[in-house]
Design a protein around this motif. Structure first.
Motif, PDB file in Angstrom:
ATOM      1  N   LYS A 170       0.835  -1.209   0.000  1.00 17.13           N
ATOM      2  CA  LYS A 170       0.000   0.000   0.000  1.00 17.13           C
ATOM      3  C   LYS A 170       0.861   1.248   0.000  1.00 17.13           C
ATOM      4  O   LYS A 170       0.592   2.211  -0.725  1.00 17.13           O
ATOM      5  N   THR A 171       1.892   1.282   0.831  1.00 16.09           N
ATOM      6  CA  THR A 171       2.847   2.395   0.843  1.00 16.09           C
ATOM      7  C   THR A 171       4.254   1.819   0.936  1.00 16.09           C
ATOM      8  O   THR A 171       4.470   0.778   1.559  1.00 16.09           O
ATOM      9  N   LEU A 172       5.199   2.520   0.335  1.00 16.07           N
ATOM     10  CA  LEU A 172       6.593   2.074   0.337  1.00 16.07           C
ATOM     11  C   LEU A 172       7.492   3.298   0.446  1.00 16.07           C
ATOM     12  O   LEU A 172       7.329   4.269  -0.308  1.00 16.07           O
ATOM     13  N   GLU A 173       8.421   3.270   1.393  1.00 19.43           N
ATOM     14  CA  GLU A 173       9.411   4.336   1.545  1.00 19.43           C
ATOM     15  C   GLU A 173      10.788   3.704   1.666  1.00 19.43           C
ATOM     16  O   GLU A 173      10.965   2.704   2.354  1.00 19.43           O
ATOM     17  N   ALA A 174      11.759   4.324   0.997  1.00 16.34           N
ATOM     18  CA  ALA A 174      13.145   3.861   1.090  1.00 16.34           C
ATOM     19  C   ALA A 174      14.054   5.079   1.204  1.00 16.34           C
ATOM     20  O   ALA A 174      13.872   6.068   0.486  1.00 16.34           O
ATOM     21  N   HIS A 175      15.023   5.006   2.118  1.00 19.15           N
ATOM     22  CA  HIS A 175      15.962   6.104   2.333  1.00 19.15           C
ATOM     23  C   HIS A 175      17.372   5.532   2.416  1.00 19.15           C
ATOM     24  O   HIS A 175      17.613   4.548   3.121  1.00 19.15           O
ATOM     25  N   LEU A 176      18.297   6.156   1.705  1.00 19.42           N
ATOM     26  CA  LEU A 176      19.703   5.785   1.749  1.00 19.42           C
ATOM     27  C   LEU A 176      20.520   7.031   2.073  1.00 19.42           C
ATOM     28  O   LEU A 176      20.229   8.120   1.563  1.00 19.42           O
ATOM     29  N   ARG A 177      21.541   6.857   2.919  1.00 22.26           N
ATOM     30  CA  ARG A 177      22.390   7.978   3.298  1.00 22.26           C
ATOM     31  C   ARG A 177      23.788   7.476   3.591  1.00 22.26           C
ATOM     32  O   ARG A 177      23.956   6.461   4.279  1.00 22.26           O
ATOM     33  N   ARG A 178      24.777   8.155   3.026  1.00 19.25           N
ATOM     34  CA  ARG A 178      26.144   7.790   3.372  1.00 19.25           C
ATOM     35  C   ARG A 178      26.362   8.073   4.854  1.00 19.25           C
ATOM     36  O   ARG A 178      26.079   9.171   5.330  1.00 19.25           O
ATOM     37  N   ASN A 179      26.873   7.075   5.567  1.00 20.22           N
ATOM     38  CA  ASN A 179      27.055   7.209   7.019  1.00 20.22           C
ATOM     39  C   ASN A 179      28.274   8.081   7.299  1.00 20.22           C
ATOM     40  O   ASN A 179      29.408   7.710   6.973  1.00 20.22           O
ATOM     41  N   PRO A 180      28.054   9.269   7.917  1.00 18.66           N
ATOM     42  CA  PRO A 180      29.188  10.173   8.151  1.00 18.66           C
ATOM     43  C   PRO A 180      30.020   9.791   9.365  1.00 18.66           C
ATOM     44  O   PRO A 180      31.108  10.350   9.560  1.00 18.66           O
ATOM     45  N   ALA A 181      29.532   8.846  10.187  1.00 16.98           N
ATOM     46  CA  ALA A 181      30.231   8.513  11.424  1.00 16.98           C
ATOM     47  C   ALA A 181      31.198   7.341  11.264  1.00 16.98           C
ATOM     48  O   ALA A 181      32.124   7.192  12.062  1.00 16.98           O
ATOM     49  N   ARG A 182      30.991   6.496  10.263  1.00 16.77           N
ATOM     50  CA  ARG A 182      31.858   5.334  10.073  1.00 16.77           C
ATOM     51  C   ARG A 182      33.145   5.742   9.364  1.00 16.77           C
ATOM     52  O   ARG A 182      33.180   6.722   8.616  1.00 16.77           O
ATOM     53  N   PRO A 183      34.243   4.987   9.556  1.00 12.91           N
ATOM     54  CA  PRO A 183      35.489   5.287   8.842  1.00 12.91           C
ATOM     55  C   PRO A 183      35.275   5.247   7.327  1.00 12.91           C
ATOM     56  O   PRO A 183      34.458   4.461   6.826  1.00 12.91           O
ATOM     57  N   ALA A 184      36.016   6.080   6.628  1.00 12.08           N
ATOM     58  CA  ALA A 184      35.860   6.142   5.172  1.00 12.08           C
ATOM     59  C   ALA A 184      36.146   4.800   4.521  1.00 12.08           C
ATOM     60  O   ALA A 184      35.560   4.462   3.478  1.00 12.08           O
ATOM     61  N   THR A 185      37.033   3.997   5.130  1.00 12.42           N
ATOM     62  CA  THR A 185      37.370   2.693   4.554  1.00 12.42           C
ATOM     63  C   THR A 185      36.191   1.727   4.582  1.00 12.42           C
ATOM     64  O   THR A 185      36.165   0.771   3.816  1.00 12.42           O
TER      65      THR A 185
END
Length: 346
Positions: A170-185
């Motif tokens: 009926k409803t669908l939401e998706a969100h993606l975000r680069r995690n700023p707290a984790r090491p770049a590696t």
């Protein structure tokens, strides 16, 4: 008698000046907008050329770029994508598509896609998609993020020799975000997905329950740079080789009386199958794979040291034995579920 002093003519600058200034500003803004429009067209052409080099051919029917004075608006009367990165060609065709960027906010693009869509898959399979509304946004300023919201989503998969299978939400939401707290590696990307009013036939069969359901998922995908060039066998193999992981922070699924809550971690094994371990707690599950279990899982959980989520956060749920995916099979504790083996993803 002296002559009167000549009358000094009053300047009309303040009468015409503001109008003239406005005309100059409008002309300058128009020139800037047409420059930005030209740059956008050039960038779009370059992006489509790069995509073609990567085995993905995009077609934007009757393309127009407008939106004057404050937007750059790309419109396609129909949008199609043909990808050869999975071996046999996969083709996706949709209705009209619009991408909008504000001139004063160049780091954000908003998309609107009109259905229906048809996906042509290998081996004669196809997928028909419909929805009421589908909007998405992409921001590439730190942190990079993507969001999608859709309603009344229905997918009908057709496979030769089998009955069509219908999935819906009926409803669908998706969100993606680069995690700023984790090491770049770690190359970590946070994922959040929420679906309400879901109908998922494989879950119906597994649980013997045809009620609509709800799913809420929070996870982190590591080594996500592997997917920057798309979702295909090359990307999956690169992700597997980099020891990428799908860290399931929390999954909450309800379906009628049945409820499952948990987390864990999933990866790909050397045979390209999903593997990993999950910690789950459940309630209201009467059967799994056609086997009546009643309160058996709760008893097994206590006997085998089941460790689900924090009981304080999941009242009324019983911790289950560890769930493991190994060598293409699904185990609850030491017991293998009577399910078909998990196939390689590619």
């Amino acid at each position: 008698m002296t002559d009167p002093l000549p009358t000094r003519r009053q300047s009309r600058f303040w009468l015409y000046g503001p109008t003239l200034l406005l005309v100059i500003l409008a002309a300058a803004w128009s020139a800037f907008w047409f420059y930005a429009r030209g740059r956008a067209a050039t960038e779009i052409d370059a992006a489509m050329a790069r995509e073609a080099e990567r085995g993905r051919s995009w077609t934007c029917a009757d393309r127009t770029i407008g939106g004057y004075p404050f937007r750059i608006e790309l419109r396609c009367n129909a949008l199609a994508l043909t990808s050869t990165r999975w071996g046999d060609a996969i083709r996706v065709e949709t209705g009209p598509a619009v991408a909008v960027g504000q001139v004063y906010s160049p780091g954000l693009v908003i998309f609107e896609l009109t259905g229906p869509a048809k996906v042509t898959l290998p081996e004669g399979r196809s997928l028909a998609l419909t929805w009421t509304n589908l909007d998405a946004s992409l921001a590439w300023r730190d942190p990079e993020r993507f969001a999608l919201v859709a309603s009344d989503v229905t997918a009908v998969q057709t496979t030769p020799g089998l009955n069509p299978e219908t999935w819906s939400s009926k409803t669908l939401e998706a969100h993606l975000r680069r995690n700023p707290a984790r090491p770049a590696t770690d190359q970590a990307v946070d994922i959040a997905v929420t679906a309400k009013g879901t109908v998922l036939p494989p879950i119906d069969t597994l649980l013997g329950n045809t009620d609509t359901g709800e799913i809420a998922l929070q996870a982190t995908l590591t080594q996500a740079e592997a997917f920057r060039k798309g979702f295909n066998p090359d990307a999956l193999e690169s992700w597997r080789g980099a020891n990428g992981a799908f860290e399931l922070t929390r999954l909450v699924s309800t379906k009628g009386k049945a409820r499952v809550d948990g987390g864990g971690q999933l990866q790909l094994d050397p045979m390209r199958r999903v593997s990993g371990d999950l910690r789950l707690a459940a309630a209201g599950i009467e059967q799994i794979g056609g086997i009546r279990i009643g309160n058996l899982l709760g008893g097994l959980g206590g006997l085998l040291g089941g460790r689900g989520p924090d009981p304080a956060a999941t009242p009324g749920l019983t911790p289950l034995p560890p769930v493991s995916l190994r060598e293409g099979r699904v185990f609850i504790g030491p017991f293998r579920l009577p399910l078909q083996p998990l196939p390689p993803l590619y």
